[in-house]
Design a protein around this motif. Structure first.
Motif, mmCIF file in Angstrom:
data_model
loop_
_atom_site.group_PDB
_atom_site.id
_atom_site.type_symbol
_atom_site.label_atom_id
_atom_site.label_comp_id
_atom_site.label_asym_id
_atom_site.label_seq_id
_atom_site.Cartn_x
_atom_site.Cartn_y
_atom_site.Cartn_z
ATOM 1 N N GLY A 282 4.966 -7.783 17.765
ATOM 2 C CA GLY A 282 6.785 -8.660 17.417
ATOM 3 C C GLY A 282 7.838 -9.416 18.528
ATOM 4 O O GLY A 282 6.269 -9.281 19.177
ATOM 5 N N PRO A 283 9.021 -9.811 18.339
ATOM 6 C CA PRO A 283 8.968 -10.072 17.018
ATOM 7 C C PRO A 283 8.476 -11.992 16.318
ATOM 8 O O PRO A 283 7.526 -12.551 16.500
ATOM 9 C CB PRO A 283 10.437 -10.667 17.293
ATOM 10 N N VAL A 284 9.306 -12.210 15.302
ATOM 11 C CA VAL A 284 8.109 -12.469 14.511
ATOM 12 C C VAL A 284 9.821 -13.835 13.391
ATOM 13 O O VAL A 284 10.218 -13.620 13.471
ATOM 14 C CB VAL A 284 7.783 -12.180 12.917
ATOM 15 N N VAL A 285 9.228 -14.961 13.853
ATOM 16 C CA VAL A 285 9.340 -16.758 13.399
ATOM 17 C C VAL A 285 9.448 -16.592 12.252
ATOM 18 O O VAL A 285 8.127 -17.109 11.842
ATOM 19 C CB VAL A 285 9.447 -18.225 14.779
ATOM 20 N N THR A 286 10.740 -16.423 11.618
ATOM 21 C CA THR A 286 10.140 -16.900 9.604
ATOM 22 C C THR A 286 10.985 -18.233 9.239
ATOM 23 O O THR A 286 11.193 -19.044 10.895
ATOM 24 C CB THR A 286 11.111 -16.005 8.471
ATOM 25 N N ASP A 287 10.395 -18.122 8.167
ATOM 26 C CA ASP A 287 11.293 -19.451 8.164
ATOM 27 C C ASP A 287 12.880 -19.793 8.022
ATOM 28 O O ASP A 287 13.810 -18.609 8.712
ATOM 29 C CB ASP A 287 11.008 -20.762 6.797
ATOM 30 N N GLY B 284 7.333 -23.919 13.827
ATOM 31 C CA GLY B 284 6.945 -22.599 14.899
ATOM 32 C C GLY B 284 7.298 -21.362 13.773
ATOM 33 O O GLY B 284 6.430 -19.983 14.234
ATOM 34 N N SER B 285 7.198 -21.427 12.377
ATOM 35 C CA SER B 285 7.522 -20.529 11.819
ATOM 36 C C SER B 285 6.241 -19.905 11.461
ATOM 37 O O SER B 285 4.723 -20.070 10.804
ATOM 38 C CB SER B 285 7.660 -20.782 10.480
#
Lengths: 298, 211
Positions: free
Chosen positions: A12-17, A57-58
């Motif tokens: 993490g952290p994770v980029v979502t949409d 980048g998602s």
């Protein structure tokens, strides 16, 4: 738990949409038309949205299936297409992901209330069981429930989703009360964190709602109330109507700067809801990269 | 003879079964139905509204109280009608064209009914012409419009314009509400009032019919 989800949790952290619905409106979706129906009529338009997010980048994209439960589809006369809508929804996102992002199957509230007895827990569970089974069979990596207002309904959705064997993300929308820190049905972040963790959600979250400023505090409260990873996708502010069209006032740079506060407050997955665009996600992804480069991890 | 304060408590606590039972017993015992409404139910709903305003109650409690009120009103209404008592006002309510959301609309309808109004509920996705027809046929003096989606809010403006074109706009007060709706928007489209929440809608409706 599947390896895709394990990797997301470990790194993490994770980029979502970002948002889908407000993107569809900009692409010509009309009032009264449901975006999910575009899976059948305009799959190329639908695919353009998650594709743009992956390019921005998602690392996680959702599916265009938020409304594709039996109750909501029946209100639009589309219940006969339920299987197709959900299956094609996953297929579209899978194509858009191109192996570069995970695909989480999206489910939303039915609009029917347990408290008035217009629907029962058993009925809700069956409705969500039907939808999540199709999403899972079509190859979703996880199930995500979004924009929930009623905790009873959210718990039914978590229970049914867990039967697929997939990881489950459970999000509610906070925009009611004086401090806009309760759901429409009066649920607090603490109540949600406790009940959703108890029901077996793997990730607890907040989406839509009042905008990113207030969601920083909500993220902190969720962090204090559960040890599960957190998922936060705020709106780009509350919409104003300008010449008949909704306008969201938060700018991408401003939104991304505040995303750092969400990370500091303990969010593991970050992205945007209504009013956010690929431009927002590009800015968010840049901030997340900088944050990680400073030696932080989710 | 039923203890009438139980009716107040039943409505406040959202206990529909008790509300109906106490009402039935009271009516059989010869209590004036108008007194039941004015002395117990309206004050109970006012207290429900107060608790909602100060966040002791939320939507579920409002819904349950409204249901208890309705259980009692279903027994009282036929008697009120035959006694010639007039409702506080006659409201045509609906979610505007293109919008299928009904939780907020149902809540406002229930609370208005609890507040002594006669409510004609047109449902969801209601075209402007249908509002016009209902106003004409039912002699309504209030039109209440609901929308949850920003994209369906413009249908509120269209509905008001259609009421004007049909020549019935001056006969009614138009109330608007729903998550994305604001006071500013209400003024922009020429509505007579905006309620931020369901309990405010009742206060507003009472004020407007008193004008």
């Amino acid at each position: 738990m599947n390896p895709v989800f394990e990797r997301l949790l470990a790194n993490g952290p994770v980029v979502t949409d970002g948002a889908w619905g407000t993107m569809f409106l900009a692409m010509g979706l009309r009032a009264g038309e449901i975006g999910d129906a575009w899976n059948l009529t305009h799959p190329e338009r639908v695919e353009a949205v998650p594709r743009a997010y992956v390019e921005a980048g998602s690392q996680v994209i959702l599916t265009n299936t938020f409304l594709s439960n039996r109750i909501t589809l029946a209100a639009h006369g589309l219940e006969d297409r339920l299987e197709e809508l959900n299956r094609i929804g996953v297929e579209i996102s899978r194509r858009a992901a191109g192996g570069r992002a995970a695909v989480f199957g999206s489910i939303g509230p039915t609009g029917k209330l347990l408290v008035t007895g217009e629907v029962t827990e058993a009925e809700l569970e069956e409705v969500y069981r039907e939808q999540t089974r199709i999403l899972a069979e079509a190859g979703a990596d996880a199930i995500i429930l979004e924009t929930m207002g009623d905790l009873g309904e959210a718990v039914c959705a978590v229970r049914a989703s867990r039967e697929t064997g997939l990881p489950v993300v459970a999000c509610m929308a906070y925009s009611s009360g004086k401090n806009k820190d309760r759901t429409m049905m009066g649920v607090t972040p603490e109540q949600a964190a406790e009940a959703l963790s108890e029901a077996g959600a793997d990730v607890i979250g907040a989406n839509c709602g009042q905008g990113i400023d207030g969601y920083i505090g909500i993220c902190r409260r969720l962090r204090a109330a559960t040890d599960r990873p957190l998922w936060i996708k705020p709106n780009a502010g509350l919409p104003e109507l300008v010449e008949g069209r909704p306008v969201y006032r938060t700018a991408p740079e401003e939104f991304a700067a505040k995303t750092v506060d969400l990370l500091e407050a303990g969010a593991h997955f970050v992205g945007g809801c209504c009013g956010t665009t690929p431009e927002f996600i590009r800015e968010v992804a840049a901030k997340v990269r900088q944050w990680k480069a400073r030696g932080n991890a989710g | 003879m039923a203890e009438l304060s139980k009716l107040y408590d039943a409505v406040l606590n959202g206990d529909a079964k008790t509300a109906a039972a106490v009402t039935k017993e009271a009516l059989e015992g010869g209590v004036n139905p108008i007194d039941l409404v004015n002395q117990y139910m309206v004050p109970a709903m006012d207290e429900v509204g107060r608790r909602y305003e100060c966040e002791e109650y939320f939507v579920p409690e409002l819904l349950l109280a409204a249901r208890a009120m309705k259980a009692s009103m279903d027994l009282i209404r036929p008697l009120l009608a035959s006694s010639g008592a007039q409702p506080a006002g006659r409201v045509v309510i609906g979610t505007v064209k293109g919008d299928l959301h009904d939780i907020g609309k149902n809540l406002v309808a229930a609370l208005l009914e609890g507040g002594g109004f006669e409510v004609i509920d047109l449902g969801t996705d209601v075209p402007p012409e249908k509002f016009v027809r209902a106003v004409q046929e039912k002699q309504a003096n209030i039109v209440a419009l609901s929308a949850l989606l920003t994209v369906t809010m413009p249908a509120m403006r269209t509905t008001i314009e259609t009421l004007k074109e049909a020549g019935v706009r001056d006969r009614v007060k138009v109330l608007v509400g729903g998550a994305p709706v604001t006071q500013k928007y209400a003024e922009e489209i020429g509505a007579d009032g905006y309620g931020e929440n369901a309990s405010e809608a009742v206060t507003l409706a009472r004020r407007l019919v008193a004008q």
